[in-house]
Design a protein around this motif. Structure first.
Motif, PDB file in Angstrom:
ATOM      1  N   ALA A  88      12.135   3.097 -10.712  1.00 14.02           N
ATOM      2  CA  ALA A  88      13.468   3.713 -10.674  1.00 14.02           C
ATOM      3  C   ALA A  88      13.910   4.185 -12.047  1.00 14.02           C
ATOM      4  O   ALA A  88      14.729   5.105 -12.165  1.00 14.02           O
ATOM      5  CB  ALA A  88      14.484   2.720 -10.113  1.00 14.02           C
ATOM      6  N   ALA A  89      13.339   3.597 -13.101  1.00 12.26           N
ATOM      7  CA  ALA A  89      13.675   3.998 -14.469  1.00 12.26           C
ATOM      8  C   ALA A  89      12.948   5.257 -14.899  1.00 12.26           C
ATOM      9  O   ALA A  89      13.152   5.743 -16.016  1.00 12.26           O
ATOM     10  CB  ALA A  89      13.355   2.859 -15.436  1.00 12.26           C
ATOM     11  N   GLY A  90      12.091   5.791 -14.022  1.00  8.31           N
ATOM     12  CA  GLY A  90      11.421   7.055 -14.304  1.00  8.31           C
ATOM     13  C   GLY A  90      10.080   6.941 -14.994  1.00  8.31           C
ATOM     14  O   GLY A  90       9.559   7.951 -15.485  1.00  8.31           O
ATOM     15  N   LEU A  91       9.487   5.750 -15.029  1.00  7.53           N
ATOM     16  CA  LEU A  91       8.179   5.594 -15.659  1.00  7.53           C
ATOM     17  C   LEU A  91       7.088   6.188 -14.770  1.00  7.53           C
ATOM     18  O   LEU A  91       7.231   6.270 -13.544  1.00  7.53           O
ATOM     19  CB  LEU A  91       7.887   4.109 -15.907  1.00  7.53           C
ATOM     20  N   TYR A  92       5.973   6.605 -15.391  1.00 11.89           N
ATOM     21  CA  TYR A  92       4.856   7.192 -14.649  1.00 11.89           C
ATOM     22  C   TYR A  92       3.977   6.086 -14.086  1.00 11.89           C
ATOM     23  O   TYR A  92       2.823   5.907 -14.484  1.00 11.89           O
ATOM     24  CB  TYR A  92       4.044   8.122 -15.539  1.00 11.89           C
ATOM     25  N   VAL A  93       4.525   5.317 -13.178  1.00 11.41           N
ATOM     26  CA  VAL A  93       3.807   4.175 -12.620  1.00 11.41           C
ATOM     27  C   VAL A  93       3.767   4.284 -11.096  1.00 11.41           C
ATOM     28  O   VAL A  93       4.663   4.842 -10.470  1.00 11.41           O
ATOM     29  CB  VAL A  93       4.460   2.837 -13.031  1.00 11.41           C
ATOM     30  N   SER A  94       2.703   3.753 -10.533  1.00 12.97           N
ATOM     31  CA  SER A  94       2.562   3.690  -9.074  1.00 12.97           C
ATOM     32  C   SER A  94       1.842   2.398  -8.744  1.00 12.97           C
ATOM     33  O   SER A  94       1.301   1.724  -9.624  1.00 12.97           O
ATOM     34  CB  SER A  94       1.781   4.898  -8.542  1.00 12.97           C
ATOM     35  N   ALA A  95       1.840   2.046  -7.468  1.00 12.93           N
ATOM     36  CA  ALA A  95       1.241   0.760  -7.081  1.00 12.93           C
ATOM     37  C   ALA A  95       0.593   0.869  -5.714  1.00 12.93           C
ATOM     38  O   ALA A  95       0.984   1.681  -4.867  1.00 12.93           O
ATOM     39  CB  ALA A  95       2.300  -0.339  -7.074  1.00 12.93           C
ATOM     40  N   GLY A  96      -0.400   0.011  -5.513  1.00 13.61           N
ATOM     41  CA  GLY A  96      -1.087  -0.062  -4.235  1.00 13.61           C
ATOM     42  C   GLY A  96      -1.068  -1.476  -3.683  1.00 13.61           C
ATOM     43  O   GLY A  96      -0.608  -2.425  -4.333  1.00 13.61           O
ATOM     44  N   ALA A  97      -1.580  -1.601  -2.473  1.00 11.79           N
ATOM     45  CA  ALA A  97      -1.703  -2.898  -1.808  1.00 11.79           C
ATOM     46  C   ALA A  97      -3.015  -2.916  -1.049  1.00 11.79           C
ATOM     47  O   ALA A  97      -3.450  -1.889  -0.522  1.00 11.79           O
ATOM     48  CB  ALA A  97      -0.537  -3.127  -0.849  1.00 11.79           C
ATOM     49  N   SER A  98      -3.646  -4.080  -0.976  1.00  8.70           N
ATOM     50  CA  SER A  98      -4.874  -4.192  -0.191  1.00  8.70           C
ATOM     51  C   SER A  98      -4.531  -4.526   1.251  1.00  8.70           C
ATOM     52  O   SER A  98      -3.521  -5.180   1.533  1.00  8.70           O
ATOM     53  CB  SER A  98      -5.791  -5.263  -0.779  1.00  8.70           C
ATOM     54  N   ILE A  99      -5.399  -4.110   2.139  1.00 10.79           N
ATOM     55  CA  ILE A  99      -5.167  -4.344   3.563  1.00 10.79           C
ATOM     56  C   ILE A  99      -5.158  -5.844   3.871  1.00 10.79           C
ATOM     57  O   ILE A  99      -4.440  -6.292   4.785  1.00 10.79           O
ATOM     58  CB  ILE A  99      -6.229  -3.620   4.423  1.00 10.79           C
ATOM     59  N   HIS A 100      -5.866  -6.641   3.095  1.00 13.74           N
ATOM     60  CA  HIS A 100      -5.915  -8.077   3.364  1.00 13.74           C
ATOM     61  C   HIS A 100      -4.591  -8.746   3.026  1.00 13.74           C
ATOM     62  O   HIS A 100      -4.124  -9.630   3.753  1.00 13.74           O
ATOM     63  CB  HIS A 100      -7.069  -8.716   2.599  1.00 13.74           C
ATOM     64  N   GLY A 108       3.705   6.326 -22.575  1.00 21.49           N
ATOM     65  CA  GLY A 108       3.917   7.469 -21.689  1.00 21.49           C
ATOM     66  C   GLY A 108       2.740   7.783 -20.794  1.00 21.49           C
ATOM     67  O   GLY A 108       2.689   8.845 -20.169  1.00 21.49           O
ATOM     68  N   ALA A 109       1.782   6.858 -20.717  1.00 24.03           N
ATOM     69  CA  ALA A 109       0.578   7.088 -19.911  1.00 24.03           C
ATOM     70  C   ALA A 109       0.862   6.900 -18.425  1.00 24.03           C
ATOM     71  O   ALA A 109       1.809   6.215 -18.040  1.00 24.03           O
ATOM     72  CB  ALA A 109      -0.528   6.127 -20.349  1.00 24.03           C
ATOM     73  N   ARG A 110       0.013   7.500 -17.600  1.00 24.41           N
ATOM     74  CA  ARG A 110       0.079   7.297 -16.149  1.00 24.41           C
ATOM     75  C   ARG A 110      -0.654   6.000 -15.820  1.00 24.41           C
ATOM     76  O   ARG A 110      -1.808   5.823 -16.188  1.00 24.41           O
ATOM     77  CB  ARG A 110      -0.543   8.470 -15.399  1.00 24.41           C
ATOM     78  N   TYR A 111       0.028   5.115 -15.084  1.00 24.08           N
ATOM     79  CA  TYR A 111      -0.519   3.798 -14.796  1.00 24.08           C
ATOM     80  C   TYR A 111      -0.356   3.497 -13.308  1.00 24.08           C
ATOM     81  O   TYR A 111       0.706   3.707 -12.727  1.00 24.08           O
ATOM     82  CB  TYR A 111       0.204   2.727 -15.618  1.00 24.08           C
ATOM     83  N   HIS A 112      -1.441   2.985 -12.712  1.00 25.33           N
ATOM     84  CA  HIS A 112      -1.423   2.578 -11.302  1.00 25.33           C
ATOM     85  C   HIS A 112      -1.868   1.128 -11.198  1.00 25.33           C
ATOM     86  O   HIS A 112      -2.941   0.763 -11.691  1.00 25.33           O
ATOM     87  CB  HIS A 112      -2.360   3.470 -10.480  1.00 25.33           C
ATOM     88  N   ALA A 113      -1.039   0.289 -10.595  1.00 24.69           N
ATOM     89  CA  ALA A 113      -1.402  -1.101 -10.329  1.00 24.69           C
ATOM     90  C   ALA A 113      -2.202  -1.145  -9.039  1.00 24.69           C
ATOM     91  O   ALA A 113      -1.700  -0.747  -7.988  1.00 24.69           O
ATOM     92  CB  ALA A 113      -0.150  -1.962 -10.218  1.00 24.69           C
ATOM     93  N   ASP A 114      -3.439  -1.614  -9.102  1.00 25.28           N
ATOM     94  CA  ASP A 114      -4.308  -1.514  -7.927  1.00 25.28           C
ATOM     95  C   ASP A 114      -3.815  -2.351  -6.757  1.00 25.28           C
ATOM     96  O   ASP A 114      -3.907  -1.924  -5.598  1.00 25.28           O
ATOM     97  CB  ASP A 114      -5.762  -1.862  -8.278  1.00 25.28           C
ATOM     98  N   GLN A 115      -3.271  -3.553  -7.042  1.00 30.85           N
ATOM     99  CA  GLN A 115      -2.799  -4.419  -5.951  1.00 30.85           C
ATOM    100  C   GLN A 115      -1.563  -5.193  -6.394  1.00 30.85           C
ATOM    101  O   GLN A 115      -1.652  -5.995  -7.323  1.00 30.85           O
ATOM    102  CB  GLN A 115      -3.868  -5.437  -5.556  1.00 30.85           C
TER     103      GLN A 115
END
Length: 425
Positions: A247-259, A225-232
Motif C-alpha cells: 500500500a506504500a507503493g513499493l515494487y513488491v509482490s508475493a506468492g503462496a504455495s498450493i500446500h 528501489g528494486a523489484r522484489y517478489h516473496a515466493d511464499q
C-alpha cells in the motif's frame, strides 16, 4: 487453424465465465466468438461445455537437471506439467550445480527445449553457488535468458551483499525472488511452533521467523528501489506486514504455495514426511488468512513449489527427512478446493495461477484475448477422483495428496494451439 467450440471460457482479465468459442491460428488466439466460426476452413474441437482457461504459469518449479536427474528430468516434469494444465514452468536454480552462470543456463535451456512439451523459463541464482558471498553476473544471465534471480531457500544472510544484489538488479530492471525466512531461527525446524508441535516432539520455528525475513527483504527493496517478489507467504503476520508495504507503493509482490493454501499443521500429525514442506505447514487461522489474501488480490500468485524428493530422502524420521512435495499434476485439482468451498471464484483463481505470474515476469501468456499465445487448459471442475501417487508422471511421487479425494480433472492441455495432453496429444 482450429476452433475450440462449445466451451465455458474462464477469462481472468475480465473476471468472467461465459459460454463461447476461441479461434486459433498460427499458435495464437485469432478471435473469440467470431461470425466465421462455422467455416469449414477450421478444424473444430468440441469442448463439450467444459471449462477452458489460460494455461497455468507456475513459478518456482524444481527440475533436478543437471545433477539429480533420477529425481526429476525436464522430460518427466514436462509431461507432469502438461497433465496438470501447466503450460509454462518457471524453474528454480537450486540444482547441482546451481544455475549461476550463462553456460549452465544455456545448457539447461537447450535441454528443456528438446525434452519438454510445455514452455520452460529459468530463474538464475542471485549469488554464485547460492552461497550468499558473491553476486552472479546478472546482466550476462539476463542476456542468456534468465527471467528472474533467486537463491531460493538459501537466504542471503549478509545484508550488505543482498543490498548490492538488489542495487544491481534495479539497474537492470531484474526481478529478485526471495524466500522470506530468518535462516538462523529456521535452522533444523520441521514444524511451526505451538502446542501441537510440542505435543508431537517436532523441532519447530516461530511464525515470526518468516516475518523477520520478510521485513529485512522488503526494507532493502525500499532502500534500493528494486523489484522484489516473496515466493511464499504463509502466516497472517507476514500478510499484514506485506499489505502495508504494498500500500506504500513499493515494487513488491508475493506468492503462496498450493500446500499452504489447502493444508495445515495438523496434517503432519501422523509424522507423514510427504507433508514436510518449507516453510512448514501453518495453523488453520494462517491458512484462512492466506486464502483471503489471494481472494482479495493482495497475494497475487499461486504456485506449486514443485520439489521432487526420492524415496530414500523421505523414508526417514520426520525431522531428518527432506522437505518438499511434488505438485505439478495436483496444482489445479487442489486449487479447485478453494473454488468448491466458495472462497475464490474461478476467474480470480486463474488470475493467481496464470495472469498475474505472466504479468510479473513480462510474459504475454495467461490470458484469453486476441493475439495472446494459444495456451489453454480444458478441465471439468466437478469430476471427482482419488489420487494414486504411483500414477503421477513425475519421477518422484512425494505428494501429500496421495489417497485423497480431489475434484477437478484436466481433459486437455494446449501449447501454441497444439494438444500436449489429452486425446490427440
Amino acid at each position: 487453424m482450429i476452433i475450440l467450440a462449445n466451451a465455458m471460457i474462464v477469462d481472468p482479465e475480465s473476471e468472467s465465465v461465459n459460454p463461447g468459442s476461441v479461434i486459433v491460428e498460427n499458435g495464437r488466439i485469432a478471435d473469440r466468438d467470431g461470425p466465421e466460426l462455422e467455416s469449414l476452413r477450421y478444424k473444430t474441437v468440441n469442448c463439450g461445455g467444459k471449462f477452458l482457461a489460460p494455461g497455468i504459469v507456475d513459478i518456482g518449479v524444481k527440475v533436478c537437471e543437471p545433477g539429480e536427474r533420477h529425481k526429476e528430468s525436464y522430460r518427466s516434469a514436462g509431461l507432469a506439467a502438461a497433465a496438470g494444465g501447466v503450460t509454462t514452468m518457471v524453474t528454480r536454480p537450486d540444482t547441482i550445480p546451481a544455475i549461476d552462470n550463462p553456460e549452465t543456463l544455456e545448457f539447461v535451456s537447450k535441454r528443456a527445449r528438446a525434452a519438454s512439451p510445455v514452455r520452460i523459463k529459468t530463474i538464475a541464482a542471485l549469488t554464485k553457488n547460492r552461497s550468499g558471498r558473491q553476486m552472479t553476473e546478472i546482466g550476462l544471465l539476463q542476456d542468456a535468458g534468465a527471467v528472474a534471480f533467486s537463491d531460493c531457500d538459501s537466504v542471503v544472510e549478509d545484508t550488505k551483499i543482498f543490498s548490492r544484489c538488489l542495487q544491481y538488479a534495479k539497474q537492470r530492471d531484474a526481478l529478485v525472488i526471495g524466500h522470506p525466512q530468518d535462516p538462523g531461527l529456521s535452522a533444523g525446524a520441521s514444524a511451526t511452533s505451538g502446542k501441537f508441535a510440542s505435543l508431537k516432539g517436532i523441532p519447530a520455528v516461530s511464525r515470526r521467523a518468516e516475518l523477520i525475513g520478510l521485513q529485512r527483504d522488503v526494507e532493502l527493496a525500499a532502500l534500493t528501489g528494486a523489484r522484489y517478489h516473496a515466493d511464499q507467504l504463509s502466516t497472517s503476520l507476514s500478510i499484514e506486514y506485506f499489505e502495508r508495504a504494498a500500500a506504500a507503493g513499493l515494487y513488491v509482490s508475493a506468492g503462496a504455495s498450493i500446500h499452504h493454501l489447502t493444508l495445515n499443521e495438523f496434517d503432519i500429525g501422523d509424522y507423514r514426511t510427504f507433508f514436510k514442506v518449507k516453510p512448514p505447514l501453518r495453523s488453520e487461522d494462517d491458512r484462512k488468512a492466506l486464502v483471503e489474501a489471494v481472494a482479495s488480490g493482495s497475494v497475487e500468485v499461486i504456485s506449486s513449489m514443485h520439489t521432487p524428493q526420492d524415496e530414500e530422502a523421505k523414508r526417514l524420521p520426520f525431522e531428518e527427512a527432506a522437505s518438499g512435495a511434488v505438485a505439478l499434476e495436483t496444482l489445479l485439482p487442489a486449487a479447485l478446493r478453494l473454488f468448491h468451498s466458495g472462497d475464490i471464484t474461478l476467474p480470480r483463481l486463474f488470475r493467481a495461477l496464470s495472469l498475474n505470474p505472466s504479468k510479473l515476469l513480462g510474459f504475454d501468456t495467461g490470458r484469453i484475448s486476441k493475439g495472446a499465445p494459444a495456451d489453454f487448459v480444458l478441465f471439468d471442475p466437478d469430476a471427482p477422483f482419488v489420487l494414486d501417487r504411483f500414477g503421477l508422471r513425475s519421477k518422484s511421487q512425494n505428494t501429500p495428496f496421495d489417497g485423497q479425494l480431489l475434484q477437478g480433472r484436466i481433459l486437455k492441455t494446449f501449447v501454441d494451439g497444439e494438444p500436449v495432453y489429452g486425446s490427440g496429444a
